[in-house]
Scaffold this motif. Structure first.
Motif, PDB file in Angstrom:
ATOM      1  N   MET A  86      38.690  26.415  42.506  1.00  0.00           N
ATOM      2  CA  MET A  86      39.082  27.513  41.959  1.00  0.00           C
ATOM      3  C   MET A  86      38.591  28.590  40.517  1.00  0.00           C
ATOM      4  N   GLY A  87      37.801  29.297  41.046  1.00  0.00           N
ATOM      5  CA  GLY A  87      36.764  29.668  39.731  1.00  0.00           C
ATOM      6  C   GLY A  87      37.495  30.495  38.944  1.00  0.00           C
ATOM      7  N   LYS A  88      36.470  30.897  37.494  1.00  0.00           N
ATOM      8  CA  LYS A  88      36.749  30.973  36.936  1.00  0.00           C
ATOM      9  C   LYS A  88      36.588  32.588  37.244  1.00  0.00           C
ATOM     10  N   TYR A  89      37.276  33.840  36.866  1.00  0.00           N
ATOM     11  CA  TYR A  89      36.524  34.871  37.293  1.00  0.00           C
ATOM     12  C   TYR A  89      37.773  36.393  36.079  1.00  0.00           C
ATOM     13  N   VAL A  90      38.398  35.480  34.675  1.00  0.00           N
ATOM     14  CA  VAL A  90      38.670  36.519  33.930  1.00  0.00           C
ATOM     15  C   VAL A  90      38.379  35.971  33.052  1.00  0.00           C
ATOM     16  N   TYR A  91      37.497  37.062  32.128  1.00  0.00           N
ATOM     17  CA  TYR A  91      37.156  36.712  30.857  1.00  0.00           C
ATOM     18  C   TYR A  91      37.846  38.125  30.084  1.00  0.00           C
ATOM     19  N   ASP A  92      38.171  37.402  28.856  1.00  0.00           N
ATOM     20  CA  ASP A  92      39.216  37.909  28.118  1.00  0.00           C
ATOM     21  C   ASP A  92      38.396  38.502  26.897  1.00  0.00           C
ATOM     22  N   PRO A 121      40.288  48.246  21.144  1.00  0.00           N
ATOM     23  CA  PRO A 121      41.686  47.375  22.274  1.00  0.00           C
ATOM     24  C   PRO A 121      41.195  46.386  22.727  1.00  0.00           C
ATOM     25  N   PRO A 122      42.412  46.168  23.294  1.00  0.00           N
ATOM     26  CA  PRO A 122      41.981  44.024  23.155  1.00  0.00           C
ATOM     27  C   PRO A 122      42.036  44.569  24.910  1.00  0.00           C
ATOM     28  N   GLY A 123      41.697  43.705  25.401  1.00  0.00           N
ATOM     29  CA  GLY A 123      40.950  43.640  27.399  1.00  0.00           C
ATOM     30  C   GLY A 123      40.217  42.136  27.079  1.00  0.00           C
ATOM     31  N   PHE A 124      40.317  42.469  28.864  1.00  0.00           N
ATOM     32  CA  PHE A 124      39.467  41.562  29.407  1.00  0.00           C
ATOM     33  C   PHE A 124      38.692  41.802  30.247  1.00  0.00           C
ATOM     34  N   THR A 125      37.339  41.319  31.050  1.00  0.00           N
ATOM     35  CA  THR A 125      36.758  41.443  32.246  1.00  0.00           C
ATOM     36  C   THR A 125      37.149  41.169  33.181  1.00  0.00           C
ATOM     37  N   VAL A 126      36.930  41.477  34.659  1.00  0.00           N
ATOM     38  CA  VAL A 126      36.939  40.677  35.287  1.00  0.00           C
ATOM     39  C   VAL A 126      35.891  41.196  36.100  1.00  0.00           C
ATOM     40  N   SER A 127      35.025  39.460  36.547  1.00  0.00           N
ATOM     41  CA  SER A 127      33.561  39.804  36.192  1.00  0.00           C
ATOM     42  C   SER A 127      32.768  39.768  37.440  1.00  0.00           C
ATOM     43  N   THR A 128      31.477  40.060  37.803  1.00  0.00           N
ATOM     44  CA  THR A 128      31.020  40.337  38.779  1.00  0.00           C
ATOM     45  C   THR A 128      30.966  39.223  39.946  1.00  0.00           C
ATOM     46  N   ASP A 129      30.656  38.373  39.465  1.00  0.00           N
ATOM     47  CA  ASP A 129      31.811  37.058  40.667  1.00  0.00           C
ATOM     48  C   ASP A 129      32.415  37.258  41.482  1.00  0.00           C
ATOM     49  N   PRO A 186      40.153  40.017  47.823  1.00  0.00           N
ATOM     50  CA  PRO A 186      39.909  39.183  46.171  1.00  0.00           C
ATOM     51  C   PRO A 186      40.146  38.044  46.410  1.00  0.00           C
ATOM     52  N   PRO A 187      39.019  37.270  45.803  1.00  0.00           N
ATOM     53  CA  PRO A 187      38.580  35.346  45.782  1.00  0.00           C
ATOM     54  C   PRO A 187      40.183  35.152  45.410  1.00  0.00           C
ATOM     55  N   ALA A 188      40.556  33.770  46.214  1.00  0.00           N
ATOM     56  CA  ALA A 188      41.986  33.147  45.696  1.00  0.00           C
ATOM     57  C   ALA A 188      42.579  32.792  44.238  1.00  0.00           C
ATOM     58  N   GLY A 189      43.149  33.157  43.583  1.00  0.00           N
ATOM     59  CA  GLY A 189      43.544  33.142  42.449  1.00  0.00           C
ATOM     60  C   GLY A 189      43.212  34.220  41.237  1.00  0.00           C
ATOM     61  N   LEU A 190      42.904  35.620  41.980  1.00  0.00           N
ATOM     62  CA  LEU A 190      42.516  36.237  41.542  1.00  0.00           C
ATOM     63  C   LEU A 190      43.235  37.138  40.371  1.00  0.00           C
ATOM     64  N   PHE A 191      44.608  36.887  41.066  1.00  0.00           N
ATOM     65  CA  PHE A 191      45.409  38.264  40.436  1.00  0.00           C
ATOM     66  C   PHE A 191      46.634  36.904  39.869  1.00  0.00           C
ATOM     67  N   GLU A 192      46.278  35.771  39.851  1.00  0.00           N
ATOM     68  CA  GLU A 192      46.953  35.332  39.143  1.00  0.00           C
ATOM     69  C   GLU A 192      46.121  34.974  37.303  1.00  0.00           C
ATOM     70  N   GLU A 193      44.879  35.046  37.316  1.00  0.00           N
ATOM     71  CA  GLU A 193      44.065  34.828  36.228  1.00  0.00           C
ATOM     72  C   GLU A 193      44.391  35.770  35.411  1.00  0.00           C
ATOM     73  N   VAL A 194      44.254  37.280  36.159  1.00  0.00           N
ATOM     74  CA  VAL A 194      44.515  38.212  35.380  1.00  0.00           C
ATOM     75  C   VAL A 194      45.981  38.757  35.112  1.00  0.00           C
ATOM     76  N   ASN A 195      46.898  38.322  35.420  1.00  0.00           N
ATOM     77  CA  ASN A 195      48.129  37.996  34.891  1.00  0.00           C
ATOM     78  C   ASN A 195      48.889  37.374  34.217  1.00  0.00           C
ATOM     79  N   ALA A 196      47.903  36.310  33.787  1.00  0.00           N
ATOM     80  CA  ALA A 196      47.870  35.564  32.366  1.00  0.00           C
ATOM     81  C   ALA A 196      47.049  36.018  31.724  1.00  0.00           C
ATOM     82  N   HIS A 197      46.001  36.559  31.699  1.00  0.00           N
ATOM     83  CA  HIS A 197      45.346  37.606  30.434  1.00  0.00           C
ATOM     84  C   HIS A 197      45.986  38.343  29.921  1.00  0.00           C
ATOM     85  N   LEU A 198      46.925  39.079  31.589  1.00  0.00           N
ATOM     86  CA  LEU A 198      48.040  40.623  30.515  1.00  0.00           C
ATOM     87  C   LEU A 198      48.446  39.970  29.683  1.00  0.00           C
TER      88      LEU A 198
END
Ligand code: PEP
Ligand code: MG
Length: 886
Positions: free
Chosen positions: A1-7, A37-45, A56-68
């Motif tokens: 699973m890739g990394k798709y979300v960056y704080d 303001p705090p936030g994160f970016t879901v990548s162009t990948d 959406p790629p597998a695991g994307l929303f879990e990753e979003v939730n973790a950053h949230l």
């Protein structure tokens, strides 16, 4: 699973490919410690993966939730908390900015319960319900395509019945109910109440918006690749609509119109970003903020200075003030006019922020071209009569004429008005100040030809109903007659009835030597940047010039020689008759007499050009076009002969001419008897031209000059053609007393010449790529036929993003060029290699030629400064490995 979300705290501006421009700059500002303001970016990948598979790629929303969860922990607030809900903004942001093309959804996290929490926490019930209605509206439109007007209509109705302070909380609550009903009616289910579901659907919708119709059209126009995808920025909401001590604004660190330093921008009190766009209330000039909120204003100015120093360029900024607290929502290196680009680049060098080399990467040849055209002074100009397609820039004012002959005969400036143009209109187009057509777009005949000759042109002005027979056209209820005065703007496509005052371009006047470099800030900046381009460029810049006048102009504009003198242009006008005599010659004596009559005329032309280019090379090309181009058209002759015969008269010379035209008729003249082929079958023709060159040079030497002519043979496809011509050329040169050494070279303008360049180099001192013909022959495009017929469709369908006649086709034609350069130089290391097709004046092509290792480009005189600048940019790109042409 890739990394798709960056704080935001993980990224930086170097990762714009992955985070998009907005995300990368938010990360950069966060790293700089600015109030983002705090936030994160879901990548162009993630977006690309979504676009490829439709999910959406597998695991994307879990990753979003973790950053949230991290953000929730930092802020000590949670999405969906009924008492104090965290709200989110979701914004798209690709690698390149696509203003207004993509999507934003604010206030995510509001629902029937949390709206109460927001009201309690903010102490402002109206604000809470207004935020909720904004969410339903933006979400409905962006995620489900609910027409914005439906919501706007209801909002307007509420506003109309509201008191002077705007709608009450109760009214807004009712409006939310109405909005929900609109939502259900269009979507088929209720507005989603679960905040996380709102968030995921919003992210998905931003991904999908990449392929919306308007986004695709915009990318095609701006030449942005379709496969980049967009990033999605998720950020904690801050509110500019919390009362008079809140607001939202945009700021520029310098004036994007002129480059002047200072504080530029707009501010709107008690508002969110989209209110500025909607234009509900008038914005205030940004300096007013100093009065409204001096503390925030001072902080904003500090941040502006920090950003400029950090980015070393003009930045634009979007910010919000929430109850006296300043927040940065976006920054980027700001767009600017061509004039501002030059002025700012020179200022930044003075301020020590960038080097002179870098300054060259901040301006483009296209921008310089824009600055060289005169412009209308629009202060006090009337409403335009109509607007067409701005096809060839410039500002032209003149009397309306409807036919080419009238234009050619006019002694005062005229605007040639046609439904569309064809090759017969050429003399009229040359004579006219401007061309206006009612049909066709940027690749119509009118557009292409006008651009080629630097003539102002507006085409496709469809509201014009032209009746050339009656000598008038109608626009709406206005009738414009032949002789009325029109003003046309080839940049914006605007057309005015009457004369709008024209301001000559100070930059053009400076380049022509009429203004001193200190004339004004813009001219000074252009002077400095061009000077630096000349200092660093490896690529020479010559001009295509056929007359001494052209050659002098080219030299003033900085040309280092003539790269192409098309001698056929010397056979027009009164001399046409001498060419007719040559063609009709019955036997060697008549032919030689005709050639002998041409010789002194040619010699005088060359003397003038060699004098204008004293000390610099002047490449003179032997005759190229098919001879029948010098005879009257077949149809015209046929009619003349028929008329004479009908009257019982002897058609005389016309009958002989007609027979010659019939004899010489070719189905594909572009591929027929022309160029070197002509020299090999018409005895004495090339010899006469060579003698004229040699005698002119000898004359110049006797007069104390330093002539440097070069002789160039067109359309060679095989070394034996060149070898045969060369024997004759050298024989003639040896016969002329006092002639200097004259290099003999060839054009490379058919694929076979490029493919056998190694052999050809054995017989050539130099190569000059004729990229007009090389493009025609490589693509099998007859330029005169294809540009007006299907190029529009090809551009529309994205077969190519730009006409290969405008900007060099690096993959195909460019490959032949690289091959010929390599094999030519391998066979003859001292071979000089240049280019003299139209591409020599196109900035993108110039950068290609520099990179391909050519020695010079040659282009029309007024494009010389543009090529100089482009060559300087190419030299900088070659040393730093960067090229920033966007
Ligand atoms: C060319 O083919 O690129 C060239 C310069 O020659 P012409 O345009 O005169 O055919
Ligand atoms: Mg050619």
């Amino acid at each position: 699973m890739g990394k798709y979300v960056y704080d935001f705290i993980e990224g930086d501006r170097s990762r714009a490919d992955l985070l998009g421009g907005k995300g990368a700059n938010l990360a950069e500002m966060t790293r700089l410690g600015l109030p983002v303001p705090p936030g994160f970016t879901v990548s162009t990948d993630a977006c690309r993966a979504f676009l490829a598979t439709g999910s959406p790629p597998a695991g994307l929303f879990e990753e979003v939730n973790a950053h949230l969860r991290e953000i929730e922990a930092r802020l000590d607030r949670r999405l969906g908390d009924p008492r104090d809900p965290l709200l989110l903004a979701v914004r798209s942001g690709g690698r390149y900015s696509m203003p207004g093309m993509m999507e934003t959804i604010l206030d995510i996290g509001l629902n029937d319960v949390t709206v109460g929490g927001l009201a309690a926490r903010s102490g402002d019930e109206r604000f809470a319900w207004d935020s909720y209605r904004r969410l339903i509206q933006m979400f409905g439109r962006t995620v489900h395509g609910v027409p914005a007007e439906e919501f706007e209509h209801e909002l307007a109705a509420v506003r109309a019945t509201a008191g002077p302070g705007g709608p009450s909380a109760g009214q807004l609550r009712d409006l939310v109910d109405t909005y929900k009903k609109i939502f259900v009616r269009h979507v088929g289910h209720d507005f989603p109440q679960a905040p996380h579901e709102q968030l995921f659907l919003a992210v998905r919708a931003v991904f999908e918006s990449w392929n919306s119709e308007r986004a695709r059209i915009y990318r095609r126009q701006e030449r942005i690749p379709d496969d980049l995808g967009t990033a999605v920025n998720v950020m904690a909401m801050v509110f500019g609509n919390l009362g008079p001590d809140s607001g939202t604004g945009v700021a520029f660190t310098r004036d994007p119109a002129t480059g002047a330093p200072g504080v530029y921008g707009d501010y709107l009190t008690d508002a969110q970003g989209e209110d500025v766009v909607a234009g509900i209330r008038n914005t205030l000039p940004l300096p007013e903020l100093a009065r409204l909120d001096p503390v925030s204003f001072r902080r904003l100015r500090e941040i502006m200075a920090t950003l400029e120093r950090h980015y070393r360029d003009l930045c634009d900024i979007e910010f919000t003030i929430e109850r006296g607290r300043l927040w940065m929502l976006q920054t980027r290196v700001g767009k600017r006019t061509a004039a501002a680009a030059f002025v700012i680049a020179a200022q930044l060098v003075d301020e020590g922020l960038i080097t002179a080399d870098e300054a060259l990467t901040r301006v483009t040849g296209a921008q310089l071209a824009q600055l060289m055209f005169p412009a209308f002074d629009l202060a006090g100009a009337p409403e335009p009569l109509t607007v067409g397609v701005g096809a060839s820039p410039g500002a032209a004012v003149g009397r309306v004429v409807f036919d080419s002959a009238a234009a050619a005969a006019a002694t005062d400036p005229v605007i040639l008005v046609r439904r569309e143009t064809n090759p017969d209109d050429l003399p009229g187009m040359i004579a006219a100040a401007g061309v206006l057509t009612s049909r066709g777009g940027k690749t119509s005949h009118a557009a292409v030809v006008a651009r080629g000759m630097g003539r102002t042109c507006v085409c496709g002005a469809e509201s014009l109903d032209i009746d050339a027979e009656r000598g008038e056209f109608v626009v709406g209820d206005r009738v414009v007659r032949a002789g009325d005065v029109l003003s046309i703007d080839g940049t914006t496509g605007r057309v005015w009835l009457g004369a709008v005052p024209v301001q000559p371009s100070p930059v053009a006047r400076y380049l022509a030597g009429e203004l001193s470099p200190e004339a004004d800030g813009l001219v000074a900046a252009v002077h400095r940047l061009l000077g630096h381009a000349d200092a660093v460029r490896r690529l020479g810049v010559r001009a295509n010039a056929d007359t001494p006048e052209d050659a002098r102009r080219a030299r003033r504009l900085g040309a280092g020689g003539v790269g192409l003198c098309r001698t056929e242009h010397m056979f027009l006008g009164e001399r046409r008759e001498l060419v007719e005599r040559l063609i009709l010659a019955d036997g060697p004596a008549e032919r030689e007499a005709a050639l002998a009559a041409l010789l002194p005329l040619q010699r005088a032309d060359f003397v003038g050009i060699l004098a204008a280019m004293d000390g610099l090379p002047a490449t003179i090309r032997l005759l190229d076009p098919p001879l029948h181009e010098f005879l009257p058209p077949l149809a015209e002759l046929t009619a003349r002969v028929a008329r004479a015969e009908a009257r019982g008269e002897d058609p005389g010379r016309d009958a002989t001419l007609l027979a010659a035209v019939r004899r010489m008729h070719e189905a594909n003249p572009m591929l027929g008897l022309r160029g070197v082929r002509l020299g090999l079958v018409v005895p004495g023709l090339f010899a006469m031209q060579v003698r004229a060159v040699a005698e002119a040079a000898a004359q110049r030497i006797r007069a104390g000059g330093d002539p440097r002519p070069e002789i160039m043979v067109p359309l060679v496809g095989d070394v034996r053609e060149l070898a045969a011509v060369r024997v004759e050329v050298e024989r003639v040169l040896a016969e002329v007393d006092g002639a200097p050494e004259i290099p003999i070279g060839t054009m490379i303008e058919v694929p076979r010449a490029a493919l056998t360049a190694g052999e050809i180099a054995a017989e050539a001192h130099f190569f000059s790529f004729g990229t007009n013909d090389l493009t025609q022959t490589t693509w099998a495009f007859s330029r005169d036929d294809v540009e007006g017929s299907f190029f529009g469709a090809y551009l529309e369908r994205g077969i190519f993003p730009v006409s290969p006649f405008e900007s060099i086709d690096a993959k195909g034609v460019g490959r032949l060029i690289r091959l010929a350069v390599a094999e030519g130089r391998a066979a003859r290391p001292e071979l000089t290699v240049g280019v003299c097709g139209e591409h020599g004046g196109d900035p993108d092509s110039v950068e290609f030629f520099a990179e391909a290792g050519l020695d010079y480009v040659s282009c029309s005189p007024y494009r010389v400064p543009i090529a100089r600048l482009a060559a300087g940019r190419a030299a900088v790109a070659a040393t730093t490995g960067t090229s920033d042409s966007r």
